[in-house]
Design a protein around this motif. Structure first.
Motif, mmCIF file in Angstrom:
data_model
loop_
_atom_site.group_PDB
_atom_site.id
_atom_site.type_symbol
_atom_site.label_atom_id
_atom_site.label_comp_id
_atom_site.label_asym_id
_atom_site.label_seq_id
_atom_site.Cartn_x
_atom_site.Cartn_y
_atom_site.Cartn_z
ATOM 1 N N LYS A 239 11.173 14.761 22.840
ATOM 2 C CA LYS A 239 12.311 15.649 23.087
ATOM 3 C C LYS A 239 13.547 14.855 23.475
ATOM 4 O O LYS A 239 14.668 15.165 23.032
ATOM 5 N N LEU A 240 13.363 13.822 24.281
ATOM 6 C CA LEU A 240 14.504 12.999 24.691
ATOM 7 C C LEU A 240 15.110 12.266 23.499
ATOM 8 O O LEU A 240 16.336 12.147 23.379
ATOM 9 N N ARG A 241 14.272 11.767 22.619
ATOM 10 C CA ARG A 241 14.769 11.012 21.464
ATOM 11 C C ARG A 241 15.551 11.904 20.512
ATOM 12 O O ARG A 241 16.576 11.490 19.958
ATOM 13 N N PHE A 242 15.092 13.105 20.319
ATOM 14 C CA PHE A 242 15.822 14.012 19.438
ATOM 15 C C PHE A 242 17.065 14.583 20.121
ATOM 16 O O PHE A 242 18.024 14.968 19.452
ATOM 17 N N ARG A 243 17.032 14.599 21.419
ATOM 18 C CA ARG A 243 18.194 15.107 22.153
ATOM 19 C C ARG A 243 19.363 14.134 22.061
ATOM 20 O O ARG A 243 20.513 14.560 21.921
ATOM 21 N N ASP A 244 19.085 12.830 22.145
ATOM 22 C CA ASP A 244 20.187 11.859 22.042
ATOM 23 C C ASP A 244 20.504 11.500 20.581
ATOM 24 O O ASP A 244 21.418 10.741 20.311
ATOM 25 N N ARG A 245 19.713 12.024 19.629
ATOM 26 C CA ARG A 245 19.957 11.920 18.174
ATOM 27 C C ARG A 245 19.875 10.499 17.628
ATOM 28 O O ARG A 245 20.149 10.271 16.453
ATOM 29 N N SER A 246 19.520 9.541 18.443
ATOM 30 C CA SER A 246 19.432 8.163 17.949
ATOM 31 C C SER A 246 18.319 8.017 16.933
ATOM 32 O O SER A 246 18.470 7.347 15.892
ATOM 33 N N ALA A 247 17.168 8.656 17.194
ATOM 34 C CA ALA A 247 16.057 8.561 16.256
ATOM 35 C C ALA A 247 16.390 9.246 14.942
ATOM 36 O O ALA A 247 15.959 8.803 13.866
ATOM 37 N N ILE A 248 17.153 10.322 14.996
ATOM 38 C CA ILE A 248 17.521 11.038 13.767
ATOM 39 C C ILE A 248 18.438 10.164 12.911
ATOM 40 O O ILE A 248 18.286 10.084 11.682
ATOM 41 N N ILE A 249 19.383 9.496 13.556
ATOM 42 C CA ILE A 249 20.327 8.654 12.817
ATOM 43 C C ILE A 249 19.623 7.471 12.177
ATOM 44 O O ILE A 249 19.796 7.183 10.982
ATOM 45 N N ILE A 250 18.798 6.765 12.974
ATOM 46 C CA ILE A 250 18.131 5.561 12.478
ATOM 47 C C ILE A 250 16.972 5.914 11.551
ATOM 48 O O ILE A 250 16.728 5.221 10.559
ATOM 49 N N GLY A 251 16.252 6.964 11.861
ATOM 50 C CA GLY A 251 15.053 7.273 11.102
ATOM 51 C C GLY A 251 15.268 8.102 9.853
ATOM 52 O O GLY A 251 14.432 8.067 8.938
ATOM 53 N N ILE A 252 16.374 8.833 9.784
ATOM 54 C CA ILE A 252 16.571 9.733 8.640
ATOM 55 C C ILE A 252 17.927 9.519 7.960
ATOM 56 O O ILE A 252 17.988 9.231 6.756
ATOM 57 N N ILE A 253 19.000 9.668 8.720
ATOM 58 C CA ILE A 253 20.338 9.659 8.114
ATOM 59 C C ILE A 253 20.669 8.307 7.495
ATOM 60 O O ILE A 253 21.088 8.228 6.329
ATOM 61 N N ALA A 254 20.506 7.227 8.259
ATOM 62 C CA ALA A 254 20.872 5.893 7.757
ATOM 63 C C ALA A 254 20.083 5.499 6.517
ATOM 64 O O ALA A 254 20.676 5.079 5.508
ATOM 65 N N PRO A 255 18.738 5.570 6.508
ATOM 66 C CA PRO A 255 18.020 5.192 5.283
ATOM 67 C C PRO A 255 18.320 6.083 4.097
ATOM 68 O O PRO A 255 18.384 5.609 2.961
#
Length: 391
Positions: A13-29
């Motif tokens: 929940k914390l990782r998705f809240r700060d959106r860092s995992a979404i950016i690195i794991g989905i958006i960037a690639p």
């Protein structure tokens, strides 16, 4: 719910809240895969077939040369090449200059007579300097025809030597001139097309950045002072390591699942990943190897910043060695051998083995290699991280 699962759920929940995992794991690639495909995809997916445009100048007009022309015309009907007939060499050369043909055959007068008198018959191949491949193919066809002619001449000379009558001049030597039939066969490929290559390459490259959010969270807990409270809770200390591994694995599954689904959409990229069961096996073993390697990085780092930097360096080096940006050779050079010391290379190879509607079992060797990476690095990192928490 176990303690490890509760910790992993909280961290997720914390990782998705700060959106860092979404950016690195989905958006960037996803963005990079689309960009690479737009820039290089067209070149990589260029048709492997050749437009063979040939001409024929037959000045002999004999039965033998007519048969050679007929053979080429039969091949033309199969759609393998285009053949145009010209009355003179000058006309054919003009056609080359204007780009109408790539090469032409020139058969001089007296060709058939040379065959039956034992002289050396000649078929000249004149090609466009800007079409070397087409010219070489034309020359190969002429060489094969000439080889059949030489075999016929040898048969005639042998018959004379043993006292038998040679074949009459009306015998067609072309029956031995072509010992093969030219056909257009589409072979099953075991190589990723450019679109799928860039989709898979960017996905597995950023996977190692994504999974580090879990295992490197151990050091962040130490830095923020929350590790003391976790270790004081009524649960085994190993549950903390298991929780971080669960988080890393979950982030990896979400990242790869979204990327595979998105890049498979026709309007976006239209990547063809292969048999779903084989892809799933490669994804799971690839994520496990990433968790093991990044866990090993976390066991050696002293600070969260140092762990992040070291993890990024390891991810970039392994990605480049694994050939995620461009295909690496498979020869005997050192780089070709070192590339398979990375799970990235095995992941890409496994997807390549699934190409061409291959069965999912083709992914087993690559998945097995990545599982070895996961078991070895995971076991070492498990021991080192437990020792770190016991201090």
């Amino acid at each position: 719910m176990s303690a490890a699962t509760q910790i992993a759920s909280k961290d997720l929940k914390l990782r998705f809240r700060d959106r860092s995992a979404i950016i690195i794991g989905i958006i960037a690639p996803l963005v990079l895969a689309v960009i690479f495909n737009l820039i290089f995809g067209g070149a990589g997916d260029a048709a492997v077939g050749l437009d063979l445009d040939y001409g024929m100048v037959d000045l002999d007009q004999s039965q033998l040369t007519t048969e050679f022309t007929n053979v080429l015309e039969d091949v033309e009907e199969e759609g393998i090449l285009n053949l145009d007939l010209y009355a003179s060499r000058a006309d054919a050369e003009t056609a080359i200059d204007e780009g109408d043909i790539d090469a032409f055959y020139l058969i001089l007068e007296g060709f058939q007579q040379d065959v039956f008198t034992g002289s050396v018959p000649t078929i000249e191949v004149i090609g466009n300097v800007d079409a070397p491949i087409s010219t070489n193919i034309a020359a190969s066809i002429a060489e094969q025809f000439s080889s059949g002619i030489e075999a016929t001449q040898l048969a005639i000379q042998t018959a004379i030597q043993v006292g038998k009558a040679p074949p009459p001049p009306d015998v067609d030597p072309s029956s031995a001139a072509f010992s093969y039939v030219m056909t257009d066969e589409s072979a099953e490929t075991r190589q990723l097309d450019a679109t799928t290559f860039y989709a898979a390459g960017m996905s597995v490259f950023f996977l190692f950045f994504t999974v580090q959010y879990g295992v490197l969270g151990l050091i962040e807990e130490e830095r923020d002072g929350t590790m003391v409270r976790l270790m004081a809770a009524p649960m085994p200390r190993s549950s903390i390591i298991v929780a971080k591994a669960i988080l890393s694995f979950t982030l990896g599954v979400i990242s790869m699942g979204v990327l595979i689904g998105a890049t498979s959409l026709e309007f976006l990229m239209g990547a063809d990943w292969g048999a779903p069961a084989g892809v799933a096996l490669l994804v799971i073993t690839g994520i496990l190897s990433g968790v093991g390697i990044m866990g090993l990085v976390a066991s050696f780092a002293k600070t969260a910043e140092g762990a992040g930097s070291l993890g990024a360096i390891v991810a970039v080096i392994l990605g480049m060695m694994g050939g995620v940006f461009f295909p690496l050779g498979s020869g005997d050079d050192l780089l070709s051998k070192l590339t398979f010391l990375t799970p990235h290379a095995w992941f890409m190879r496994g997807l390549g083995d699934l190409a061409g509607d291959a069965p999912w079992t083709n992914a087993l060797p690559a998945a097995g290699a990545m599982l070895v990476f996961a078991l070895v690095t995971g076991a070492i990192s498990w021991v080192l991280l437990n020792r770190r928490l016991a201090r």
